[in-house]
Write a protein that holds these residues in place. Structure first.
Motif, PDB file in Angstrom:
ATOM      1  N   MET A 180       0.843  -1.188   0.000  1.00 53.17           N
ATOM      2  CA  MET A 180       0.000   0.000   0.000  1.00 53.17           C
ATOM      3  C   MET A 180       0.885   1.247   0.000  1.00 53.17           C
ATOM      4  O   MET A 180       1.879   1.309   0.710  1.00 53.17           O
ATOM      5  CB  MET A 180      -0.907   0.011   1.232  1.00 53.17           C
ATOM      6  N   ILE A 181       0.514   2.232  -0.810  1.00 56.65           N
ATOM      7  CA  ILE A 181       1.257   3.488  -0.906  1.00 56.65           C
ATOM      8  C   ILE A 181       0.377   4.624  -0.398  1.00 56.65           C
ATOM      9  O   ILE A 181      -0.764   4.772  -0.853  1.00 56.65           O
ATOM     10  CB  ILE A 181       1.692   3.767  -2.357  1.00 56.65           C
ATOM     11  N   VAL A 182       0.878   5.403   0.541  1.00 59.92           N
ATOM     12  CA  VAL A 182       0.124   6.516   1.125  1.00 59.92           C
ATOM     13  C   VAL A 182       0.894   7.808   0.896  1.00 59.92           C
ATOM     14  O   VAL A 182       2.077   7.900   1.252  1.00 59.92           O
ATOM     15  CB  VAL A 182      -0.110   6.305   2.638  1.00 59.92           C
ATOM     16  N   TYR A 183       0.229   8.788   0.294  1.00 60.16           N
ATOM     17  CA  TYR A 183       0.860  10.080   0.034  1.00 60.16           C
ATOM     18  C   TYR A 183       0.528  11.068   1.149  1.00 60.16           C
ATOM     19  O   TYR A 183      -0.594  11.097   1.665  1.00 60.16           O
ATOM     20  CB  TYR A 183       0.379  10.656  -1.305  1.00 60.16           C
ATOM     21  N   GLU A 184       1.508  11.878   1.487  1.00 61.55           N
ATOM     22  CA  GLU A 184       1.318  12.919   2.497  1.00 61.55           C
ATOM     23  C   GLU A 184       0.318  13.957   1.993  1.00 61.55           C
ATOM     24  O   GLU A 184       0.397  14.397   0.844  1.00 61.55           O
ATOM     25  CB  GLU A 184       2.656  13.592   2.773  1.00 61.55           C
ATOM     26  N   SER A 185      -0.603  14.339   2.828  1.00 57.17           N
ATOM     27  CA  SER A 185      -1.552  15.390   2.457  1.00 57.17           C
ATOM     28  C   SER A 185      -0.884  16.751   2.586  1.00 57.17           C
ATOM     29  O   SER A 185       0.004  16.955   3.409  1.00 57.17           O
ATOM     30  CB  SER A 185      -2.793  15.330   3.353  1.00 57.17           C
ATOM     31  N   ALA A 186      -1.306  17.693   1.754  1.00 53.65           N
ATOM     32  CA  ALA A 186      -0.712  19.041   1.766  1.00 53.65           C
ATOM     33  C   ALA A 186      -1.746  20.051   1.288  1.00 53.65           C
ATOM     34  O   ALA A 186      -2.568  19.752   0.417  1.00 53.65           O
ATOM     35  CB  ALA A 186       0.527  19.083   0.875  1.00 53.65           C
ATOM     36  N   LYS A 187      -1.685  21.239   1.849  1.00 60.58           N
ATOM     37  CA  LYS A 187      -2.626  22.293   1.473  1.00 60.58           C
ATOM     38  C   LYS A 187      -2.156  23.000   0.210  1.00 60.58           C
ATOM     39  O   LYS A 187      -0.954  23.138  -0.038  1.00 60.58           O
ATOM     40  CB  LYS A 187      -2.765  23.306   2.611  1.00 60.58           C
ATOM     41  N   THR A 188      -3.125  23.451  -0.578  1.00 62.17           N
ATOM     42  CA  THR A 188      -2.828  24.197  -1.799  1.00 62.17           C
ATOM     43  C   THR A 188      -3.652  25.476  -1.837  1.00 62.17           C
ATOM     44  O   THR A 188      -4.634  25.618  -1.102  1.00 62.17           O
ATOM     45  CB  THR A 188      -3.136  23.363  -3.053  1.00 62.17           C
ATOM     46  N   ARG A 189      -3.251  26.387  -2.712  1.00 64.47           N
ATOM     47  CA  ARG A 189      -3.975  27.642  -2.903  1.00 64.47           C
ATOM     48  C   ARG A 189      -4.154  27.895  -4.396  1.00 64.47           C
ATOM     49  O   ARG A 189      -3.231  27.648  -5.188  1.00 64.47           O
ATOM     50  CB  ARG A 189      -3.202  28.810  -2.275  1.00 64.47           C
ATOM     51  N   PRO A 190      -5.326  28.385  -4.820  1.00 63.59           N
ATOM     52  CA  PRO A 190      -5.540  28.677  -6.244  1.00 63.59           C
ATOM     53  C   PRO A 190      -4.606  29.775  -6.732  1.00 63.59           C
ATOM     54  O   PRO A 190      -4.184  30.649  -5.949  1.00 63.59           O
ATOM     55  CB  PRO A 190      -7.008  29.101  -6.305  1.00 63.59           C
ATOM     56  N   LEU A 191      -4.271  29.744  -8.001  1.00 64.48           N
ATOM     57  CA  LEU A 191      -3.375  30.752  -8.573  1.00 64.48           C
ATOM     58  C   LEU A 191      -3.919  32.166  -8.373  1.00 64.48           C
ATOM     59  O   LEU A 191      -3.144  33.112  -8.229  1.00 64.48           O
ATOM     60  CB  LEU A 191      -3.167  30.480 -10.063  1.00 64.48           C
ATOM     61  N   SER A 192      -5.235  32.311  -8.350  1.00 66.46           N
ATOM     62  CA  SER A 192      -5.835  33.637  -8.188  1.00 66.46           C
ATOM     63  C   SER A 192      -5.485  34.274  -6.850  1.00 66.46           C
ATOM     64  O   SER A 192      -5.521  35.504  -6.713  1.00 66.46           O
ATOM     65  CB  SER A 192      -7.359  33.546  -8.339  1.00 66.46           C
ATOM     66  N   ASP A 193      -5.111  33.463  -5.842  1.00 74.32           N
ATOM     67  CA  ASP A 193      -4.737  34.012  -4.534  1.00 74.32           C
ATOM     68  C   ASP A 193      -3.439  34.813  -4.604  1.00 74.32           C
ATOM     69  O   ASP A 193      -3.124  35.562  -3.679  1.00 74.32           O
ATOM     70  CB  ASP A 193      -4.576  32.889  -3.511  1.00 74.32           C
ATOM     71  N   PHE A 194      -2.694  34.656  -5.685  1.00 74.31           N
ATOM     72  CA  PHE A 194      -1.417  35.348  -5.836  1.00 74.31           C
ATOM     73  C   PHE A 194      -1.537  36.596  -6.719  1.00 74.31           C
ATOM     74  O   PHE A 194      -0.546  37.286  -6.945  1.00 74.31           O
ATOM     75  CB  PHE A 194      -0.381  34.408  -6.452  1.00 74.31           C
TER      76      PHE A 194
END
Length: 216
Positions: free
Chosen positions: A1-15
């Motif tokens: 089983m492979i588990v990926y670390e969760s991570a937060k993202t932000r839409p390009l419009s936030d920049f």
């Protein structure tokens, strides 16, 4: 089983807001293009965006396909650690086509990554169990609509230097300013270099916390 670390993202419009103040008449699509382009350069040149994957080894399985998380491209594998019931560890396994010298630890186990196939190879006893922790360097994909939150929290100033410089270096436009634009872009590259050194020395700003919990 492979588990990926969760991570937060932000839409390009936030920049966009920071850029609208300086370039009020430019379209949002132009902002997004250069934000994404500069974010990719930062990740590829500085290994600034890192993600962790945990592989729970299955008996008899020796090949595990490794892909970057969604909307990301894999830049490289930075390290592999193996935790078993006995607590033995394989550290810093380089990318290679054959088991590298010094990769074997604890009961002849070894691990190596084939960059061409995108496969992590494990070898050793067929009954091998435990967890392999893989640290990878990633970059936003060319078609990404979001960026890792680190760009807003930790790398925003550097990113804006690159985007401003890139926009001002566009030839033959009312906003073209090659002298100022080149200054911005040079500072962008200098900051990437400094942050890459900080990352290699373990002093990365906004370090990413592993969320896997204890390996059993």
């Amino acid at each position: 089983m492979i588990v990926y670390e969760s991570a937060k993202t932000r839409p390009l419009s936030d920049f966009h807001e920071e850029l609208r103040f300086e370039f009020p008449n430019l379209p949002a699509q132009l902002f997004s293009y250069y934000i994404l382009r500069c974010a990719r350069i930062m990740a590829q040149e500085g290994n600034l965006i890192r993600r962790r994957v945990v592989i729970h080894a299955e008996p008899g399985v020796t090949r595990y396909a490794l892909q970057a998380p969604e909307e990301m491209d894999l830049v490289g594998i930075l390290g592999i650690r193996h935790h078993d019931m006995c607590g033995c560890v394989v550290n810093t396994v380089p990318r290679t086509f054959v088991p590298p010298d010094g990769a074997v630890r604890c009961d002849r186990r070894s691990a190596w990554y084939d960059a061409h196939e995108g496969v992590l190879h494990l070898s050793g006893p067929a009954q091998s169990k435990g967890a392999y922790y893989v640290e990878m360097s990633v970059a936003p994909a060319l078609n990404a609509c979001e960026l890792p939150e680190e760009y807003l929290k930790d790398f925003f100033t550097t990113l804006m230097f690159g985007v401003r410089g890139s926009i001002m270096l566009i030839s033959g436009r009312p906003w073209t300013n090659r002298q100022v634009g080149q200054g911005y872009y040079n500072e962008f590259l200098s900051q990437i270099h400094r942050m890459a050194i900080q990352t290699m020395s373990g002093k990365q700003r906004g370090g990413i916390k592993m969320n896997f919990g204890k390996a059993m």
